[in-house]
Design a protein around this motif. Structure first.
Motif, PDB file in Angstrom:
ATOM      1  N   MET A  43      14.975 -42.306 -25.493  1.00  0.00           N
ATOM      2  CA  MET A  43      14.899 -43.160 -24.332  1.00  0.00           C
ATOM      3  C   MET A  43      16.257 -43.214 -23.618  1.00  0.00           C
ATOM      4  SD  MET A  43      12.857 -44.963 -22.656  1.00  0.00           S
ATOM      5  CE  MET A  43      12.751 -46.282 -21.518  1.00  0.00           C
ATOM      6  N   PHE A  44      17.359 -43.328 -24.392  1.00  0.00           N
ATOM      7  CA  PHE A  44      18.687 -43.379 -23.803  1.00  0.00           C
ATOM      8  C   PHE A  44      19.011 -42.079 -23.058  1.00  0.00           C
ATOM      9  CE2 PHE A  44      23.293 -42.681 -24.114  1.00  0.00           C
ATOM     10  CZ  PHE A  44      23.726 -43.775 -23.384  1.00  0.00           C
ATOM     11  N   ARG A  45      18.574 -40.972 -23.623  1.00  0.00           N
ATOM     12  CA  ARG A  45      18.829 -39.676 -22.985  1.00  0.00           C
ATOM     13  C   ARG A  45      18.099 -39.579 -21.647  1.00  0.00           C
ATOM     14  NH1 ARG A  45      18.965 -34.349 -26.445  1.00  0.00           N
ATOM     15  NH2 ARG A  45      20.544 -33.373 -25.191  1.00  0.00           N
ATOM     16  N   PHE A  46      16.863 -40.055 -21.586  1.00  0.00           N
ATOM     17  CA  PHE A  46      16.096 -40.045 -20.344  1.00  0.00           C
ATOM     18  C   PHE A  46      16.770 -40.894 -19.274  1.00  0.00           C
ATOM     19  CE2 PHE A  46      12.843 -42.075 -17.665  1.00  0.00           C
ATOM     20  CZ  PHE A  46      12.370 -40.947 -17.012  1.00  0.00           C
ATOM     21  N   ILE A  47      17.260 -42.074 -19.658  1.00  0.00           N
ATOM     22  CA  ILE A  47      17.935 -42.947 -18.697  1.00  0.00           C
ATOM     23  C   ILE A  47      19.232 -42.307 -18.216  1.00  0.00           C
ATOM     24  CG2 ILE A  47      19.101 -45.183 -18.454  1.00  0.00           C
ATOM     25  CD1 ILE A  47      16.961 -46.335 -20.326  1.00  0.00           C
ATOM     26  N   SER A  48      19.948 -41.659 -19.102  1.00  0.00           N
ATOM     27  CA  SER A  48      21.187 -40.978 -18.720  1.00  0.00           C
ATOM     28  C   SER A  48      20.907 -39.858 -17.719  1.00  0.00           C
ATOM     29  CB  SER A  48      21.873 -40.396 -19.946  1.00  0.00           C
ATOM     30  OG  SER A  48      22.266 -41.406 -20.820  1.00  0.00           O
TER      31      SER A  48
END
Length: 65
Positions: free
Chosen positions: A1-6
């Motif tokens: 999820m963090f990678r997608f937001i980044s």
């Protein structure tokens, strides 16, 4: 999820910079120290310096191509 937001934030930032690229360049080059750094870096490249000198110091009867 963090990678997608980044990735999403990087994409949005890139889009914003693309839309406002001239404003961003004017803001960056408006700083005297940064402008001096970019010009000195650019002029340290031999092919750029040679072409610039050829253009600036050419005689008026020679067309620059």
């Amino acid at each position: 999820m963090f990678r997608f937001i980044s990735i999403l934030l990087i994409g949005l930032g890139g889009y914003w910079v693309l839309q406002n690229r001239f404003r961003v360049v004017n803001m960056i080059l408006g700083n005297r120290m940064i402008r001096r750094f970019f010009v000195s870096s650019f002029m340290s490249l031999p092919f750029v310096r040679n072409q610039m000198m050829k253009t600036v110091f050419s005689s008026p009867d020679q067309a620059v191509q």
